[in-house]
Enzyme design. Structure first.
Site, PDB file in Angstrom:
ATOM      1  N   GLN A 255       0.831  -1.207   0.000  1.00 57.27           N
ATOM      2  CA  GLN A 255       0.000   0.000   0.000  1.00 57.27           C
ATOM      3  C   GLN A 255       0.859   1.248   0.000  1.00 57.27           C
ATOM      4  O   GLN A 255       0.564   2.218  -0.669  1.00 57.27           O
ATOM      5  CB  GLN A 255      -0.916   0.019   1.224  1.00 57.27           C
ATOM      6  CG  GLN A 255      -2.132  -0.830   1.048  1.00 57.27           C
ATOM      7  CD  GLN A 255      -2.769  -0.619  -0.307  1.00 57.27           C
ATOM      8  OE1 GLN A 255      -3.363   0.411  -0.553  1.00 57.27           O
ATOM      9  NE2 GLN A 255      -2.653  -1.583  -1.199  1.00 57.27           N
ATOM     10  N   HIS A 258       1.895   2.947  -3.253  1.00 54.43           N
ATOM     11  CA  HIS A 258       0.919   3.652  -4.102  1.00 54.43           C
ATOM     12  C   HIS A 258       1.258   5.126  -4.228  1.00 54.43           C
ATOM     13  O   HIS A 258       1.091   5.726  -5.278  1.00 54.43           O
ATOM     14  CB  HIS A 258      -0.498   3.526  -3.524  1.00 54.43           C
ATOM     15  CG  HIS A 258      -1.280   2.419  -4.151  1.00 54.43           C
ATOM     16  ND1 HIS A 258      -1.520   2.366  -5.497  1.00 54.43           N
ATOM     17  CD2 HIS A 258      -1.879   1.342  -3.618  1.00 54.43           C
ATOM     18  CE1 HIS A 258      -2.235   1.289  -5.764  1.00 54.43           C
ATOM     19  NE2 HIS A 258      -2.463   0.642  -4.645  1.00 54.43           N
ATOM     20  N   GLU A 322      -9.551   1.176   4.377  1.00 58.21           N
ATOM     21  CA  GLU A 322      -9.964   0.719   3.049  1.00 58.21           C
ATOM     22  C   GLU A 322      -9.716  -0.798   2.938  1.00 58.21           C
ATOM     23  O   GLU A 322     -10.585  -1.548   2.518  1.00 58.21           O
ATOM     24  CB  GLU A 322      -9.129   1.471   2.006  1.00 58.21           C
ATOM     25  CG  GLU A 322      -9.420   1.049   0.581  1.00 58.21           C
ATOM     26  CD  GLU A 322      -8.336   1.504  -0.396  1.00 58.21           C
ATOM     27  OE1 GLU A 322      -7.301   2.043   0.031  1.00 58.21           O
ATOM     28  OE2 GLU A 322      -8.538   1.280  -1.594  1.00 58.21           O
ATOM     29  N   HIS A 323      -8.516  -1.221   3.310  1.00 53.50           N
ATOM     30  CA  HIS A 323      -8.173  -2.655   3.330  1.00 53.50           C
ATOM     31  C   HIS A 323      -7.846  -3.055   4.761  1.00 53.50           C
ATOM     32  O   HIS A 323      -7.110  -2.338   5.437  1.00 53.50           O
ATOM     33  CB  HIS A 323      -6.926  -2.945   2.499  1.00 53.50           C
ATOM     34  CG  HIS A 323      -7.003  -2.465   1.085  1.00 53.50           C
ATOM     35  ND1 HIS A 323      -6.437  -1.289   0.672  1.00 53.50           N
ATOM     36  CD2 HIS A 323      -7.574  -3.018  -0.008  1.00 53.50           C
ATOM     37  CE1 HIS A 323      -6.655  -1.129  -0.617  1.00 53.50           C
ATOM     38  NE2 HIS A 323      -7.346  -2.152  -1.066  1.00 53.50           N
ATOM     39  N   ASP A 356      -6.539  -6.721  -5.182  1.00 57.95           N
ATOM     40  CA  ASP A 356      -6.196  -5.591  -6.049  1.00 57.95           C
ATOM     41  C   ASP A 356      -6.284  -5.985  -7.519  1.00 57.95           C
ATOM     42  O   ASP A 356      -6.583  -5.157  -8.370  1.00 57.95           O
ATOM     43  CB  ASP A 356      -4.758  -5.120  -5.764  1.00 57.95           C
ATOM     44  CG  ASP A 356      -4.675  -4.293  -4.496  1.00 57.95           C
ATOM     45  OD1 ASP A 356      -5.727  -3.849  -4.019  1.00 57.95           O
ATOM     46  OD2 ASP A 356      -3.558  -4.107  -3.992  1.00 57.95           O
ATOM     47  N   HIS A 415     -53.962  15.261  -2.911  1.00 60.30           N
ATOM     48  CA  HIS A 415     -53.582  13.846  -2.751  1.00 60.30           C
ATOM     49  C   HIS A 415     -54.832  13.018  -2.451  1.00 60.30           C
ATOM     50  O   HIS A 415     -55.039  11.949  -3.007  1.00 60.30           O
ATOM     51  CB  HIS A 415     -52.595  13.672  -1.586  1.00 60.30           C
ATOM     52  CG  HIS A 415     -51.183  14.037  -1.920  1.00 60.30           C
ATOM     53  ND1 HIS A 415     -50.789  15.312  -2.199  1.00 60.30           N
ATOM     54  CD2 HIS A 415     -50.062  13.271  -2.016  1.00 60.30           C
ATOM     55  CE1 HIS A 415     -49.496  15.335  -2.437  1.00 60.30           C
ATOM     56  NE2 HIS A 415     -49.021  14.092  -2.342  1.00 60.30           N
TER      57      HIS A 415
HETATM   58  P1  NAD Z   1      -4.075   9.942 -10.607  1.00 59.89           P
HETATM   59  O1  NAD Z   1      -4.427   9.537 -11.996  1.00 59.89           O
HETATM   60  O2  NAD Z   1      -5.079   9.772  -9.543  1.00 59.89           O
HETATM   61  O3  NAD Z   1      -3.677  11.486 -10.601  1.00 59.89           O
HETATM   62  C1  NAD Z   1      -2.802  12.035 -11.535  1.00 59.89           C
HETATM   63  C2  NAD Z   1      -3.285  13.408 -11.902  1.00 59.89           C
HETATM   64  O4  NAD Z   1      -3.313  14.248 -10.741  1.00 59.89           O
HETATM   65  C3  NAD Z   1      -2.424  14.123 -12.892  1.00 59.89           C
HETATM   66  O5  NAD Z   1      -2.795  13.762 -14.204  1.00 59.89           O
HETATM   67  C4  NAD Z   1      -2.751  15.576 -12.599  1.00 59.89           C
HETATM   68  O6  NAD Z   1      -3.764  16.006 -13.453  1.00 59.89           O
HETATM   69  C5  NAD Z   1      -3.246  15.587 -11.189  1.00 59.89           C
HETATM   70  N1  NAD Z   1      -2.311  16.357 -10.382  1.00 59.89           N
HETATM   71  C6  NAD Z   1      -1.089  15.993  -9.952  1.00 59.89           C
HETATM   72  N2  NAD Z   1      -0.514  17.014  -9.293  1.00 59.89           N
HETATM   73  C7  NAD Z   1      -1.382  18.047  -9.312  1.00 59.89           C
HETATM   74  C8  NAD Z   1      -1.381  19.386  -8.788  1.00 59.89           C
HETATM   75  N3  NAD Z   1      -0.336  19.857  -8.100  1.00 59.89           N
HETATM   76  N4  NAD Z   1      -2.469  20.161  -8.977  1.00 59.89           N
HETATM   77  C9  NAD Z   1      -3.541  19.698  -9.660  1.00 59.89           C
HETATM   78  N5  NAD Z   1      -3.585  18.447 -10.196  1.00 59.89           N
HETATM   79  C10 NAD Z   1      -2.531  17.639 -10.009  1.00 59.89           C
HETATM   80  O7  NAD Z   1      -2.724   9.165 -10.283  1.00 59.89           O
HETATM   81  P2  NAD Z   1      -1.802   9.105  -9.008  1.00 59.89           P
HETATM   82  O8  NAD Z   1      -1.345  10.467  -8.602  1.00 59.89           O
HETATM   83  O9  NAD Z   1      -0.784   8.076  -9.310  1.00 59.89           O
HETATM   84  O10 NAD Z   1      -2.726   8.591  -7.841  1.00 59.89           O
HETATM   85  C11 NAD Z   1      -3.419   7.367  -7.871  1.00 59.89           C
HETATM   86  C12 NAD Z   1      -4.091   7.272  -6.525  1.00 59.89           C
HETATM   87  O11 NAD Z   1      -5.122   6.293  -6.527  1.00 59.89           O
HETATM   88  C13 NAD Z   1      -3.144   6.905  -5.377  1.00 59.89           C
HETATM   89  O12 NAD Z   1      -3.309   7.870  -4.358  1.00 59.89           O
HETATM   90  C14 NAD Z   1      -3.661   5.543  -4.938  1.00 59.89           C
HETATM   91  O13 NAD Z   1      -3.439   5.318  -3.585  1.00 59.89           O
HETATM   92  C15 NAD Z   1      -5.117   5.650  -5.273  1.00 59.89           C
HETATM   93  N6  NAD Z   1      -5.847   4.390  -5.409  1.00 59.89           N
HETATM   94  C16 NAD Z   1      -6.981   4.257  -4.662  1.00 59.89           C
HETATM   95  C17 NAD Z   1      -7.762   3.109  -4.772  1.00 59.89           C
HETATM   96  C18 NAD Z   1      -9.052   3.015  -3.981  1.00 59.89           C
HETATM   97  O14 NAD Z   1      -9.865   2.132  -4.256  1.00 59.89           O
HETATM   98  N7  NAD Z   1      -9.282   3.878  -3.037  1.00 59.89           N
HETATM   99  C19 NAD Z   1      -7.407   2.099  -5.668  1.00 59.89           C
HETATM  100  C20 NAD Z   1      -6.249   2.276  -6.431  1.00 59.89           C
HETATM  101  C21 NAD Z   1      -5.483   3.437  -6.302  1.00 59.89           C
END
Ligand code: NAD
Length: 428
Positions: A255, A258, A322-323, A356, A415
C-alpha cells in the site's frame, strides 16, 4: 513507522488521522480546474495535460492506430493474466445480480422493483504515478454486466502525450470506445460537464489521488453522481505474535508504494512482532523500484501496540480502513468482529494484492474513514433499483380509505382527491 505503545482509547482518533491536504486549499485548486474545463472544454484539457502530465496530447481521444499498437506492445503473458483476472471479476460480479422482488402488499396492490442500468457512466483510471489498468477491469466489468450503454474512460496521458499500452489494451478488450487522455480534476470535469470530445455522463467512478477525489465530490453539486470518495490507498494489518513478519511487511509496503499520501497501520499485541515487522519493512523497502514513494508513505504510517486482539479490532473499526488484513491465530473470532472496513483479507495466504488484481472482488474502495458509511464498487453501483406498482379496482377499494385518511391528516387535499375521484367512479 512511528510506534505507539498502549495508547489511551481517548487518543485513538487523533493518532489515526490520515495525512490529507488542507481541505480549503485543495478545494480552491480543484474548483479553479473545474471552472476552466467548464468554460474552455477541450482546450483546457490540453493545457492541463501539458501542465500536470508533461505533454499535450496530439488527439484527446485514443486513436485506432494507438489501440492497434498497444495490442502488439502488451506481452502474451500479461494478456493471459488479464484474462484470468477478468474471468474471476466477471464471476464474482455476475453473482451479484438480484432476482426481481415482486410483492402483493394487499389484495390487488402489486409492487415490484427492477434493476435498471445507469446509461452513461464515466470511469476514471489513475495513471499519474502508475498505469492502473487493473482498475479498468474493476469498473468496466461490472458496468458491462449491469448493461450500461455508454462507457467513457479518462486517464492521464504520459510524458509522450500517450496512454500506457496496458490501459489501451484492457479498455479495448472490454469494448470501451471513448478513451480520453485527461487525468486529475480536469478528467473528472470533462466527464461531469462534457466537452466537444468528451460526452457528459450521469455517474463517475474510480479511484485517484486527492485532486481526483476532491473533484469527484465537488461535481456532485452539478447533478453528477459518484461511486464514493476512493482516495489515497490505506491498509490496516492486525497481526499477533504468530504472524509471518515478512508477509506483514510486504502487505504494508504494497500500500505504501501507491503514493506519498498513502497510509499504512500495523496493530499488534506483540512488541516483538512490531519489531520484526519493522526490520522486514526496512529490508524489503530497499529492493522496491518505488522505494522513495513508499518511504514517504511510511513517514505517515504508524504501529500500535495494544493490550489484546479485542482492542486491536476496536481500533481498526474506529479507523475504518480501506483494506483490512488479519494475520492472527483465532481468525474466525476476529472476522466476526469486523464492523468498518472496505475489504477484508483473511489469513497468511491472502495478500491484499489478490483483491487488487485478480481474486474477483473489487479494488475500488472507500478511503479516509468513509468505510463507516460506504461500500466499495459492486454491480449495484452501476444500477438503479426502480420501483413499479399496479393497483386493481379492488385493490384501490381496499387501500383507498387508508390513503384518504392519511392525506387529510397531512392537509394535502389534492392527494386525497386523486383517490376519492377514482373511488367514486368505481362505486358508481
Ligand atoms: P491519478 O491519476 O489519480 O492522478 C494524476 C493526476 O493528478 C495528474 O494527471 C494531474 O492532473 C493531477 N495532479 C497531480 N498534481 C497536481 C497538482 N499539483 N495540482 C492539480 N492536479 C494535479 O494518479 P496518481 O497520482 O498516481 O494517484 C493514484 C491514486 O489512486 C493513489 O493515491 C492511490 O493510492 C489511489 N488508489 C486508490 C484506490 C481506492 O480504491 N481507493 C485504488 C487504487 C489506487
Amino acid at each position: 513507522m512511528k510506534v505507539y505503545k498502549y495508547p489511551a482509547a481517548s487518543d485513538w482518533s487523533s493518532l489515526l488521522k490520515r495525512p490529507v491536504m488542507e481541505a480549503a486549499e485543495l478545494e480552491g485548486r480543484v474548483l479553479a480546474i473545474l471552472k476552466e474545463v467548464q468554460e474552455r472544454g477541450d482546450a483546457a484539457l490540453i493545457d492541463f495535460a501539458l501542465k500536470f502530465d508533461g505533454a499535450a496530447p496530439k488527439s484527446l481521444l485514443a486513436t485506432d492506430a494507438e489501440i492497434a499498437e498497444a495490442k502488439v506492445l502488451v506481452s502474451e503473458e500479461l494478456k493471459a493474466a488479464i484474462q484470468v483476472a477478468k474471468t474471476n471479476i466477471e464471476k464474482f460480479h455476475t453473482a451479484q445480480k438480484e432476482v426481481q422482488i415482486s410483492v402483493e402488499t394487499m389484495p390487488g396492490v402489486n409492487c415490484w422493483r427492477k434493476s435498471l442500468p445507469i446509461e452513461k457512466v464515466g470511469l476514471y483510471i489513475p495513471g499519474g504515478t502508475a498505469p492502473l489498468f487493473s482498475t479498468i477491469l474493476m469498473l468496466g466489468v461490472p458496468a458491462t454486466i449491469a448493461g450500461c450503454s455508454q462507457l467513457v474512460l479518462c486517464t492521464p496521458p504520459n510524458k509522450e502525450g500517450k496512454i500506457h499500452p496496458a490501459i489501451l489494451y484492457t479498455a479495448n478488450l472490454l469494448g470501451i470506445k471513448t478513451i480520453v487522455k485527461a487525468g486529475g480534476a480536469q478528467g473528472i470535469a470533462a466527464m461531469a460537464f462534457g466537452t466537444a470530445s468528451v460526452p457528459k455522463v450521469y455517474k463517475i467512478f474510480g479511484p485517484g489521488n486527492q485532486y481526483v477525489t476532491t473533484a469527484k465530490q465537488l461535481v456532485t453539486k452539478y447533478g453528477v453522481a459518484i461511486d464514493m470518495p476512493a482516495g489515497p490507498s490505506e491498509v490496516a494489518v492486525i497481526a499477533d505474535k504468530q504472524a509471518n513478519a515478512a508477509f506483514v511487511a510486504a502487505d504494508l509496503l504494497s500500500q505504501a508504494e501507491h503514493g506519498a499520501d498513502s497510509q499504512v497501520v500495523l496493530i499488534s499485541d506483540s512488541e516483538d512482532m512490531i519489531n520484526r515487522v519493522q526490520t522486514e519493512v526496512d529490508a524489503q523497502l530497499e529492493k522496491l523500484s518505488r522505494k522513495d514513494l513508499a518511504a514517504k508513505a511510511l513517514d505517515n504510517s504508524k504501529a500500535f501496540l495494544v493490550k489484546d486482539m479485542n482492542e486491536a479490532m476496536a481500533m481498526s473499526n474506529l479507523y475504518a480502513p480501506e483494506h483490512l488484513i488479519l494475520q492472527v491465530e483465532d481468525l474466525d473470532n476476529l472476522v466476526a468482529k469486523v464492523v468498518n472496513a472496505g475489504s477484508v483479507f483473511i489469513g497468511p495466504y491472502t495478500p491484499e494484492s489478490a483483491g487488487d488484481y485478480a481474486s474477483g472482488t473489487n479494488h475500488t474502495l472507500p478511503t479516509n474513514g468513509y468505510a463507516t458509511a460506504y461500500a466499495g464498487v459492486s454491480l449495484d453501483s452501476f444500477i438503479r433499483k426502480v420501483t413499479f406498482q399496479k393497483i386493481t379496482k379492488e385493490g384501490l377499494q381496499k387501500i383507498g380509505p387508508v390513503i384518504e385518511t392519511m392525506a387529510a391528516a397531512e392537509m394535502l387535499d389534492a392527494h386525497k382527491n386523486a383517490v376519492t375521484l377514482r373511488l367514486k367512479e368505481i362505486n358508481k
